[in-house]
Design a protein around this motif. Structure first.
Motif, PDB file in Angstrom:
ATOM      1  N   ILE A   3       0.866  -1.181   0.000  1.00  7.04           N
ATOM      2  CA  ILE A   3       0.000   0.000   0.000  1.00  7.04           C
ATOM      3  C   ILE A   3       0.898   1.226   0.000  1.00  7.04           C
ATOM      4  CG2 ILE A   3      -1.739   1.290   1.293  1.00  7.04           C
ATOM      5  CD1 ILE A   3      -2.724  -1.452   2.343  1.00  7.04           C
ATOM      6  N   ASP A   4       0.684   2.090  -0.972  1.00  2.00           N
ATOM      7  CA  ASP A   4       1.452   3.326  -1.091  1.00  2.00           C
ATOM      8  C   ASP A   4       0.448   4.467  -1.265  1.00  2.00           C
ATOM      9  OD1 ASP A   4       3.247   5.331  -1.513  1.00  2.00           O
ATOM     10  OD2 ASP A   4       4.065   4.542  -3.386  1.00  2.00           O
ATOM     11  N   GLY A   5       0.168   5.152  -0.159  1.00  2.00           N
ATOM     12  CA  GLY A   5      -0.837   6.214  -0.204  1.00  2.00           C
ATOM     13  C   GLY A   5      -2.203   5.631  -0.502  1.00  2.00           C
ATOM     14  N   ASN A   6      -2.818   6.119  -1.577  1.00  2.00           N
ATOM     15  CA  ASN A   6      -4.146   5.599  -1.949  1.00  2.00           C
ATOM     16  C   ASN A   6      -4.053   4.567  -3.068  1.00  2.00           C
ATOM     17  OD1 ASN A   6      -3.461   7.590  -3.879  1.00  2.00           O
ATOM     18  ND2 ASN A   6      -5.599   7.873  -4.414  1.00  2.00           N
ATOM     19  N   HIS A   7      -2.861   3.992  -3.254  1.00  2.00           N
ATOM     20  CA  HIS A   7      -2.658   2.948  -4.261  1.00  2.00           C
ATOM     21  C   HIS A   7      -2.356   1.618  -3.586  1.00  2.00           C
ATOM     22  CE1 HIS A   7      -2.599   4.857  -8.272  1.00  2.00           C
ATOM     23  NE2 HIS A   7      -2.375   5.936  -7.563  1.00  2.00           N
ATOM     24  N   ILE A   8      -2.931   0.572  -4.134  1.00  2.00           N
ATOM     25  CA  ILE A   8      -2.673  -0.785  -3.680  1.00  2.00           C
ATOM     26  C   ILE A   8      -1.998  -1.512  -4.837  1.00  2.00           C
ATOM     27  CG2 ILE A   8      -3.718  -2.941  -2.913  1.00  2.00           C
ATOM     28  CD1 ILE A   8      -6.185  -0.972  -2.164  1.00  2.00           C
ATOM     29  N   PHE A   9      -0.779  -1.946  -4.617  1.00  2.00           N
ATOM     30  CA  PHE A   9      -0.045  -2.702  -5.625  1.00  2.00           C
ATOM     31  C   PHE A   9       0.064  -4.146  -5.134  1.00  2.00           C
ATOM     32  CE2 PHE A   9       1.596   1.663  -5.809  1.00  2.00           C
ATOM     33  CZ  PHE A   9       1.335   1.965  -7.139  1.00  2.00           C
ATOM     34  N   ALA A  10      -0.157  -5.082  -6.030  1.00  2.00           N
ATOM     35  CA  ALA A  10      -0.120  -6.485  -5.616  1.00  2.00           C
ATOM     36  C   ALA A  10       0.386  -7.359  -6.749  1.00  2.00           C
ATOM     37  CB  ALA A  10      -1.518  -6.935  -5.179  1.00  2.00           C
ATOM     38  N   LYS A  17       0.445  -8.369 -12.289  1.00  2.00           N
ATOM     39  CA  LYS A  17       0.603  -7.113 -11.555  1.00  2.00           C
ATOM     40  C   LYS A  17      -0.762  -6.446 -11.399  1.00  2.00           C
ATOM     41  CE  LYS A  17       5.184  -7.304 -11.824  1.00  2.00           C
ATOM     42  NZ  LYS A  17       6.003  -7.592 -10.666  1.00  2.00           N
ATOM     43  N   ILE A  18      -1.036  -6.009 -10.188  1.00  2.00           N
ATOM     44  CA  ILE A  18      -2.314  -5.381  -9.848  1.00  2.00           C
ATOM     45  C   ILE A  18      -2.057  -3.948  -9.386  1.00  2.00           C
ATOM     46  CG2 ILE A  18      -4.275  -5.451  -8.236  1.00  2.00           C
ATOM     47  CD1 ILE A  18      -4.278  -7.882 -10.066  1.00  2.00           C
ATOM     48  N   ASP A  19      -2.914  -3.037  -9.801  1.00  2.00           N
ATOM     49  CA  ASP A  19      -2.869  -1.647  -9.328  1.00  2.00           C
ATOM     50  C   ASP A  19      -4.313  -1.211  -9.085  1.00  2.00           C
ATOM     51  OD1 ASP A  19      -2.631   1.066  -8.865  1.00  2.00           O
ATOM     52  OD2 ASP A  19      -1.448   1.492 -10.656  1.00  2.00           O
ATOM     53  N   TYR A  28      -6.560  -2.091 -12.266  1.00  2.00           N
ATOM     54  CA  TYR A  28      -5.821  -2.603 -13.429  1.00  2.00           C
ATOM     55  C   TYR A  28      -5.170  -3.928 -13.054  1.00  2.00           C
ATOM     56  CZ  TYR A  28      -1.894  -3.461 -16.498  1.00  2.00           C
ATOM     57  OH  TYR A  28      -0.996  -4.066 -17.346  1.00  2.00           O
ATOM     58  N   CYS A  29      -5.227  -4.886 -13.980  1.00  2.00           N
ATOM     59  CA  CYS A  29      -4.496  -6.153 -13.831  1.00  2.00           C
ATOM     60  C   CYS A  29      -3.790  -6.435 -15.151  1.00  2.00           C
ATOM     61  CB  CYS A  29      -5.453  -7.295 -13.488  1.00  2.00           C
ATOM     62  SG  CYS A  29      -4.619  -8.905 -13.345  1.00  2.00           S
ATOM     63  N   SER A  30      -2.579  -6.965 -15.073  1.00  2.00           N
ATOM     64  CA  SER A  30      -1.792  -7.229 -16.287  1.00  2.00           C
ATOM     65  C   SER A  30      -2.197  -8.532 -16.983  1.00  2.00           C
ATOM     66  CB  SER A  30      -0.295  -7.270 -15.939  1.00  2.00           C
ATOM     67  OG  SER A  30      -0.020  -8.351 -15.055  1.00  2.00           O
ATOM     68  N   ALA A  66      -9.352 -11.255  -6.026  1.00  2.00           N
ATOM     69  CA  ALA A  66      -8.566 -11.910  -4.973  1.00  2.00           C
ATOM     70  C   ALA A  66      -7.921 -10.874  -4.055  1.00  2.00           C
ATOM     71  CB  ALA A  66      -7.499 -12.808  -5.590  1.00  2.00           C
ATOM     72  N   VAL A  67      -7.398  -9.794  -4.641  1.00  2.00           N
ATOM     73  CA  VAL A  67      -6.749  -8.745  -3.836  1.00  2.00           C
ATOM     74  C   VAL A  67      -7.784  -8.012  -2.985  1.00  2.00           C
ATOM     75  CG1 VAL A  67      -5.423  -6.589  -3.938  1.00  2.00           C
ATOM     76  CG2 VAL A  67      -4.838  -8.501  -5.459  1.00  2.00           C
TER      77      VAL A  67
END
Length: 197
Positions: free
Chosen positions: A44-51, A62-64, A123-125, A138-139
């Motif tokens: 978690i970076d600020g209001n972004h969730i990266f997974a 990659k998830i954003d 977004y998902c790759s 899932a995230v």
């Protein structure tokens, strides 16, 4: 017994974003992915969730996910209303969200929890163009676990540090009293355990 997501009312509110959508059973598959450990990393970076989520590809997808931020004027109205209810603050000390808090936020024009998946930018790759795909789902399911344990996270994802803001107004909530291990700590701990096996 299957693991349940959204064990608290605030965890369930988070999952409402997934209601009324299902593209070829992607939601049950996303829930299954979350249960089986396919979510390999969440940051978690600020209001972004990266997974990163394991799937059929040899490399994780990659998830954003980004959460909308709040208007400062509306935050001010909300916090002024919260100050009028000491019981809300005492429940926060026990890591509980009083349902009244949600109503006060709505009255101030703040949407704490998403109401539909379009309230989030996702977004998902993976090659699946459906939003949310099973990896995104899932995230979202996995995050509901963290939100169950740490209700402050639902505010932090909108870039509102509720503890700091209430402390500025004289509430004096100790961070130690409400400190909860971060999601990353669990992933790092798991990796350490595996190294010793």
């Amino acid at each position: 017994m299957a693991k349940q997501f959204g064990k608290t009312w605030w965890g369930q509110e988070w999952l409402l974003a997934l209601n009324n959508i299902d593209y070829s059973n992607r939601l049950p598959r996303g829930s299954s992915y979350a249960r089986k450990g396919a979510v390999k990393q969440i940051r978690i970076d600020g209001n972004h969730i990266f997974a990163e989520v394991a799937g059929s590809s040899p490399f994780p997808y990659k998830i954003d996910i980004s959460i909308p931020t709040f208007d400062n004027d509306k935050i001010e109205i909300f916090l002024e209303a919260v100050e009028l209810y000491p019981m809300i603050i005492s429940r926060l000390l026990n890591r509980e969200l009083d349902p009244l808090l949600l109503r006060l936020a709505q009255d101030a024009g703040l949407r704490i929890f998403p109401r539909q998946w379009t309230d989030l930018t996702m977004y998902c790759s993976c090659p699946d163009r459906a939003v949310p795909c099973k990896h995104l789902a899932a995230v979202i399911y996995k995050l509901s676990e963290e939100i169950d344990n740490n209700p402050f996270l639902v505010f932090e994802l909108h870039l509102l540090d509720l503890i700091a803001e209430l402390n500025k107004r004289g509430s004096f909530i100790s961070r130690k009293a409400v400190e909860i291990p971060q999601l990353a700590d669990f992933y790092i701990e798991n990796k350490k355990r595996k190294a010793f096996l």
